[in-house]
Design a protein around this motif. Structure first.
Motif, PDB file in Angstrom:
ATOM      1  N   UNK A  44       1.008  -1.316   0.087  1.00 32.04           N
ATOM      2  CA  UNK A  44       0.040   0.014  -0.089  1.00 32.04           C
ATOM      3  C   UNK A  44       0.844   1.170   0.060  1.00 32.04           C
ATOM      4  N   UNK A  45       1.767   1.296   0.775  1.00 34.19           N
ATOM      5  CA  UNK A  45       2.766   2.381   0.599  1.00 34.19           C
ATOM      6  C   UNK A  45       3.529   2.619  -0.524  1.00 34.19           C
ATOM      7  N   UNK A  46       3.712   1.734  -0.941  1.00 33.40           N
ATOM      8  CA  UNK A  46       4.744   1.540  -2.401  1.00 33.40           C
ATOM      9  C   UNK A  46       3.928   2.136  -3.529  1.00 33.40           C
ATOM     10  N   UNK A  47       2.549   1.832  -3.435  1.00 41.64           N
ATOM     11  CA  UNK A  47       1.519   2.331  -4.503  1.00 41.64           C
ATOM     12  C   UNK A  47       0.856   3.607  -4.088  1.00 41.64           C
ATOM     13  N   UNK A  48       1.340   4.051  -2.986  1.00 40.18           N
ATOM     14  CA  UNK A  48       0.598   5.620  -2.526  1.00 40.18           C
ATOM     15  C   UNK A  48      -0.655   5.426  -2.459  1.00 40.18           C
ATOM     16  N   UNK A  49      -1.077   4.145  -1.670  1.00 39.38           N
ATOM     17  CA  UNK A  49      -2.623   4.030  -1.889  1.00 39.38           C
ATOM     18  C   UNK A  49      -3.124   4.247  -0.113  1.00 39.38           C
ATOM     19  N   UNK A  50      -4.393   4.825  -0.044  1.00 41.32           N
ATOM     20  CA  UNK A  50      -4.861   4.846   1.100  1.00 41.32           C
ATOM     21  C   UNK A  50      -5.816   3.604   1.417  1.00 41.32           C
ATOM     22  N   UNK A  51      -6.033   3.192   2.619  1.00 44.31           N
ATOM     23  CA  UNK A  51      -7.091   2.142   3.121  1.00 44.31           C
ATOM     24  C   UNK A  51      -8.045   2.386   4.225  1.00 44.31           C
ATOM     25  N   UNK A  52      -9.050   2.006   3.801  1.00 41.70           N
ATOM     26  CA  UNK A  52     -10.212   2.416   4.957  1.00 41.70           C
ATOM     27  C   UNK A  52      -9.777   1.500   6.174  1.00 41.70           C
ATOM     28  N   UNK A  53      -9.203   0.516   5.927  1.00 41.61           N
ATOM     29  CA  UNK A  53      -8.395  -0.400   7.291  1.00 41.61           C
ATOM     30  C   UNK A  53      -7.903   0.350   8.096  1.00 41.61           C
ATOM     31  N   UNK A  54      -7.152   1.181   7.767  1.00 43.88           N
ATOM     32  CA  UNK A  54      -5.963   2.157   8.382  1.00 43.88           C
ATOM     33  C   UNK A  54      -7.003   3.413   8.877  1.00 43.88           C
ATOM     34  N   UNK A  55      -7.485   4.132   8.069  1.00 41.92           N
ATOM     35  CA  UNK A  55      -8.123   5.527   8.291  1.00 41.92           C
ATOM     36  C   UNK A  55      -9.365   5.333   9.135  1.00 41.92           C
ATOM     37  N   UNK A  56      -9.923   4.232   8.842  1.00 44.54           N
ATOM     38  CA  UNK A  56     -11.445   3.999   9.904  1.00 44.54           C
ATOM     39  C   UNK A  56     -10.955   3.388  11.266  1.00 44.54           C
TER      40      UNK A  56
END
Length: 314
Positions: A44-56
């Motif tokens: 996720x970090x390598x592709x510069x993507x956010x996840x609801x798993x972390x944000x929520x």
């Protein structure tokens, strides 16, 4: 040099605090941090993507990431709304990233996902609420992963006219929009949303494509009653919604909506039975149920339920 950090919940700063209650035993989960968990996080970090798993702050992140399942949250990390239950950052979002759909598709391929859930923040700042960006992400995933089924969990596109049709036209396999709570709690829980707008969106999705699976989710523990839940189930069935998820609300901070109570595992079993009796093709009702938790297994079960239902009519 002083770095000015963006406040996470500016709209909640003046809210009175409430005590975050201790979780009962049936809600606590052991922390899982396997090699696969860290590999998923790195991807996720390598592709510069956010996840609801972390944000929520999802309680199931350890289990899901250890299985290389991640729910991508597109259109940034900042939501234009400030729902009282939600831990996603609120504020003015950045401009859309035109390359994000391609990065999502690449991540899906590297994770080897058979079924992917893609959600987003609300983008009330955009004329179409981000509908075109969601549709482009669906197409990008399909282009690079033709065997992968796609589930989208979208905003309500409130006041955006026919924006949702753009997403319907991209033909996701599952269209998910969460009602979140019962009508009389909307003013306090989802002040920027409207219950019947969300319900109509689900109805429109099914009318646009009757073969599309539709899905919605509710939280309990916000002040609703079992009678309230029965009425919402009836409303969802009237909109021909196929799948219902029901999980326990967990208060992220003292500034968020207070927990009214913890529903017991036995009550969740009752909720599931009531929902199945009302005709949903699929139901997931447990304290730790979340919209994307076990979504791949749920999709397979949905297809089997529909096949059985169609066979029974022959």
């Amino acid at each position: 040099m002083t770095v000015q950090l963006r406040p996470r919940h500016p709209e909640k700063a003046k809210r009175p605090e409430s005590i975050v209650p201790r979780k009962p035993q049936w809600i606590r989960k052991k922390k899982i941090e396997s090699a696969e968990y860290y590999e998923t996080r790195r991807l996720m970090r390598d592709h510069d993507l956010s996840t609801v798993c972390e944000e929520a702050s999802c309680p199931n992140i350890g289990e899901c990431w250890s299985k290389r399942h991640a729910t991508m949250m597109i259109m940034g990390e900042v939501c234009t709304r400030g729902c009282s239950f939600c831990n996603v950052m609120t504020g003015r979002p950045d401009a859309l990233d035109a390359f994000e759909p391609g990065r999502v598709a690449q991540a899906v391929k590297k994770l080897g996902l058979r079924h992917v859930v893609i959600t987003s923040v609300d983008r009330d700042d955009l004329a179409d609420g981000g509908a075109a960006h969601i549709a482009q992400t669906i197409r990008a995933v399909r282009h690079q992963n033709p065997e992968t089924t796609v589930e989208v969990l979208t905003p309500d596109f409130l006041g955006k006219g026919a924006a949702a049709q753009v997403v319907f036209d991209a033909a996701p396999d599952v269209f998910n929009h969460n009602l979140e709570t019962v009508p009389h709690l909307y003013a306090r829980v989802r002040p920027g949303a409207r219950y019947y707008t969300s319900l109509r969106l689900l109805d429109d999705a099914k009318r646009a494509n009757p073969a599309l699976f539709t899905k919605s989710g509710l939280m309990v523990g916000l002040g609703e009653t079992l009678s309230d839940l029965r009425q919402v189930m009836d409303d969802l069935r009237a909109a021909d919604v196929d799948f219902l998820t029901v999980g326990q609300y967990l208060q992220p901070t003292p500034k968020h909506h207070s927990i009214d109570r913890f529903w017991s595992p036995e009550e969740f079993e009752q909720i599931e039975q009531i929902a199945r009796n009302k005709g949903f093709l699929g139901v997931s009702a447990t304290p730790l149920t979340r919209s994307s938790f076990h979504a791949d297994e749920d999709f397979a079960a949905l297809k089997q339920s529909r096949d059985r239902s169609l066979a029974a009519r022959v």
